[in-house]
Scaffold this active site. Structure first.
Site, PDB file in Angstrom:
ATOM      1  N   SER A 274      -3.461 -19.732 -10.674  1.00 51.31           N
ATOM      2  CA  SER A 274      -5.207 -20.562  -9.989  1.00 51.31           C
ATOM      3  C   SER A 274      -5.219 -18.664  -9.309  1.00 51.31           C
ATOM      4  O   SER A 274      -4.782 -18.051  -9.185  1.00 51.31           O
ATOM      5  CB  SER A 274      -5.628 -21.457  -9.201  1.00 51.31           C
ATOM      6  OG  SER A 274      -6.843 -22.135  -9.020  1.00 51.31           O
TER       7      SER A 274
ATOM      8  N   ASP B 143     -10.448 -25.769 -11.037  1.00 52.82           N
ATOM      9  CA  ASP B 143     -10.499 -24.138 -11.594  1.00 52.82           C
ATOM     10  C   ASP B 143      -9.267 -24.336 -11.375  1.00 52.82           C
ATOM     11  O   ASP B 143      -8.195 -25.737 -11.793  1.00 52.82           O
ATOM     12  CB  ASP B 143     -10.555 -22.987 -10.386  1.00 52.82           C
ATOM     13  CG  ASP B 143     -10.776 -23.278  -8.649  1.00 52.82           C
ATOM     14  OD1 ASP B 143      -9.159 -23.968  -9.052  1.00 52.82           O
ATOM     15  OD2 ASP B 143     -11.501 -23.191  -8.191  1.00 52.82           O
ATOM     16  N   THR B 144      -8.341 -23.371 -11.361  1.00 52.93           N
ATOM     17  CA  THR B 144      -6.930 -23.372 -12.021  1.00 52.93           C
ATOM     18  C   THR B 144      -6.704 -23.647 -13.854  1.00 52.93           C
ATOM     19  O   THR B 144      -7.052 -24.301 -14.385  1.00 52.93           O
ATOM     20  CB  THR B 144      -5.977 -24.824 -11.440  1.00 52.93           C
ATOM     21  OG1 THR B 144      -7.062 -24.031 -10.179  1.00 52.93           O
ATOM     22  CG2 THR B 144      -4.467 -24.570 -11.109  1.00 52.93           C
ATOM     23  N   THR B 145      -5.169 -23.654 -13.553  1.00 51.63           N
ATOM     24  CA  THR B 145      -4.463 -23.359 -15.128  1.00 51.63           C
ATOM     25  C   THR B 145      -3.024 -24.113 -15.111  1.00 51.63           C
ATOM     26  O   THR B 145      -2.329 -23.640 -13.740  1.00 51.63           O
ATOM     27  CB  THR B 145      -4.614 -22.065 -16.088  1.00 51.63           C
ATOM     28  OG1 THR B 145      -4.677 -22.651 -17.583  1.00 51.63           O
ATOM     29  CG2 THR B 145      -3.291 -21.339 -16.028  1.00 51.63           C
TER      30      THR B 145
END
Length: 538
Positions: free
Chosen positions: A378, A359-361
């Site tokens: 995130s 996940d996360t960006t």
């Protein structure tokens, strides 16, 4: 004379928003805040206003600092509250599996929401446009809509692994999440499906009008706390009201004559610098890019940093992190000698199982005046909880805390968990050369490491550097993407390594970066996500 500016991130819609803010006269901080807020709308399982993050801000001659908006454990949390529930640990170290999955989904998995406060403090300190102006693009995406992108859908369809919750379960855990993102049968809406989020649009409109304080001490905070407490969450109104961002100096290291600046613990910056220190002892170019010996060497450096992270790195307000020892060049030279001698480091895990979803960006911004922002944020493993009518998921930050007391990553009220996020800036002399970061769970630092090495040791441009095949070792196995040939990995297997092949061609951290070379900006958006590097002339 026109000046070049750039926004690079994993969502085209969010990058558009950042460019629009730059064209309105905003600076890199304005653009980064607008981009991040747009990301919370258009990538709702990767990040959110109730998430957490860390951001590097560099303004030439004015400021070079980090805004760390980590999500602490709520005040009601206790070190031993889940010790009796421990069943295992993700193979890559990204969280623990507990009986009943109480740390993984649902109200008790939620840490104190931090992202919105972090973005507010960044804007207050260094923004130039009004707050309402930088919130407006996110409001527009929520009200007018966007559509499901391929990278989103792929992530939504991730299967459950080793007792962990699947992303589909996170989407349908709440009635509102299911209505927003799932079809009637509960399956995620497929690529191309239009999405709008009127509840989140209303929340953002209130935040634009009243400021972020309403989310922490005002009407929105009261609404959130009442719902979460009714569900049995640990998070309280006092947690929201008491939350504050840390503003810290960068953690600094060096590599091949460059100055590398990154985030302090509990971020992953120490891991990045430690790995660079070890790899600086080798002529990587002579080893050859992604040869068996190159992969072995880099993976051993990764394993050493991972083992040290597990043992030593936590929230420095609660844990004495021996940065001087961990980042010692002498220690790195000794480690390099062991690698040359064929020594294999060991990474201990409790009943290790499959690797959990990534996940996360991330976003990277450079404006026309050379101001730079690198920001990673995130939801961790999203809790699946949505307060009715508000439209956003809460984070699942409690899932990475170690349920065993007395360890660097153990639970404590007010303590922030380790995050591998490493938004970083590499300087050539006094001038920024690379602004980068990545999503990807425990693989974040590993992806950022390889992108830096690809530029500095192998002469790649930014897009080549983030597109080259990657590998990782955050356990005693080596993970490789499917573009690394089997004739390469067979050599590693013959040396006794377990090699695990990822079915995806682009995986293991998804790096998004900007390189400043010869006065020109080079953008690199990782092909494994839907991202872009958009530029504008100002």
């Amino acid at each position: 004379m026109a000046k070049q500016a750039m926004v690079c991130c994993a969502q085209p819609e969010a990058a558009e928003s950042g460019i629009e803010i730059l064209r309105q006269g905003g600076n890199a901080v304005d653009a980064a805040v607008a981009t991040a807020l747009a990301q919370t709308v258009v990538d709702p399982l990767m990040c959110g206003i109730a998430g957490f993050g860390t951001a590097a801000v560099y303004l030439p001659g004015r400021a070079h600092e980090y805004f760390d908006f980590h999500s602490p454990a709520p005040r009601a949390a206790r070190a031993d509250m889940w010790e009796h529930l421990l069943e295992g640990e993700a193979r890559d170290g990204f969280g623990f599996v507990l009986r009943g999955r109480v740390n993984d989904i649902g109200p008790q998995s939620i840490g104190v929401p931090a992202t919105l406060r972090g973005l507010q403090r960044m804007h207050e300190a260094h923004g130039s446009l009004p707050w309402a102006a930088v919130v407006e693009p996110a409001i527009r995406w929520a009200a007018d809509g966007f559509f499901v992108r391929p990278g989103m859908y792929t992530f939504w369809m991730d299967e459950a692994a080793m007792g962990r919750v699947s992303n589909r379960e996170r989407l349908w855990h709440s009635a509102e999440g299911k209505a927003l993102y799932c079809r009637p049968d509960g399956s995620p809406k497929p690529t191309g499906t239009p999405l709008a989020n009127p509840g989140m649009a209303r929340v953002l409109e209130q935040i634009a009008a009243d400021g972020a304080d309403c989310f922490y001490t005002g009407a929105l905070a009261e609404r959130m706390a009442a719902d979460l407490q009714a569900q049995g969450a640990l998070v309280s109104l006092d947690d929201l009201a008491g939350y504050e961002v840390q503003r810290l100096a960068p953690l600094e290291g060096s590599y091949r004559g460059r100055r590398v600046t990154t985030n302090q613990p509990p971020g992953g910056g120490a891991m990045l610098l430690q790995m660079l220190n070890v790899l600086e002892q080798f002529d990587l170019g002579a080893l050859g890019h992604n040869t068996p010996e190159y992969i072995r060497t880099v993976c051993e450096a990764m394993k050493l940093a991972t083992a040290d992270k597990d043992r030593f790195i936590g929230d420095p307000r609660f844990v004495d992190v021996p940065l001087g020892e961990l980042l010692s060049k002498d220690r790195a030279r000794a480690a390099a000698e062991r690698i040359r001698a064929g020594h294999k480091a060991s990474v201990a895990r409790v009943n290790p199982g499959a690797v959990v979803p990534r996940d996360t960006t991330h976003l990277s911004v450079v404006d026309g005046d050379g101001n730079c922002v690198s920001l990673t944020h995130s939801l961790a493993m999203p809790s699946g909880v949505v307060t009715p009518g508000m439209g956003f998921f809460y984070n699942g930050c409690m899932g990475v805390f170690d349920p065993r007391p007395g360890r660097a990553g153990s639970i404590a009220p007010g303590k922030s968990r380790f995050t591998s996020s490493v938004p970083s800036i590499v300087f050539n002399g006094e001038v920024p050369e690379i602004v980068l970061g990545a999503p990807g769970g425990t693989q974040i630092a590993m992806g950022v490491l390889q992108a830096i090495v690809n530029v500095l040791d192998f002469g790649m441009d930014m897009q080549q550097a983030v597109s080259a095949p990657r590998f990782s070792s955050t356990s005693n196995a080596i993970d490789v993407c499917n573009r690394i040939p089997r004739y390469t990995t067979r050599v590693l297997e013959e040396q006794g390594y377990e090699v695990l092949r990822n079915p995806y061609n682009y995986t293991i951290g998804w790096v998004h970066g900007i390189r400043i070379a010869g006065g020109q900006l080079q953008g690199g958006a990782d092909p494994g996500r839907d991202g872009v590097a958009l530029e504008t002339m100002l």
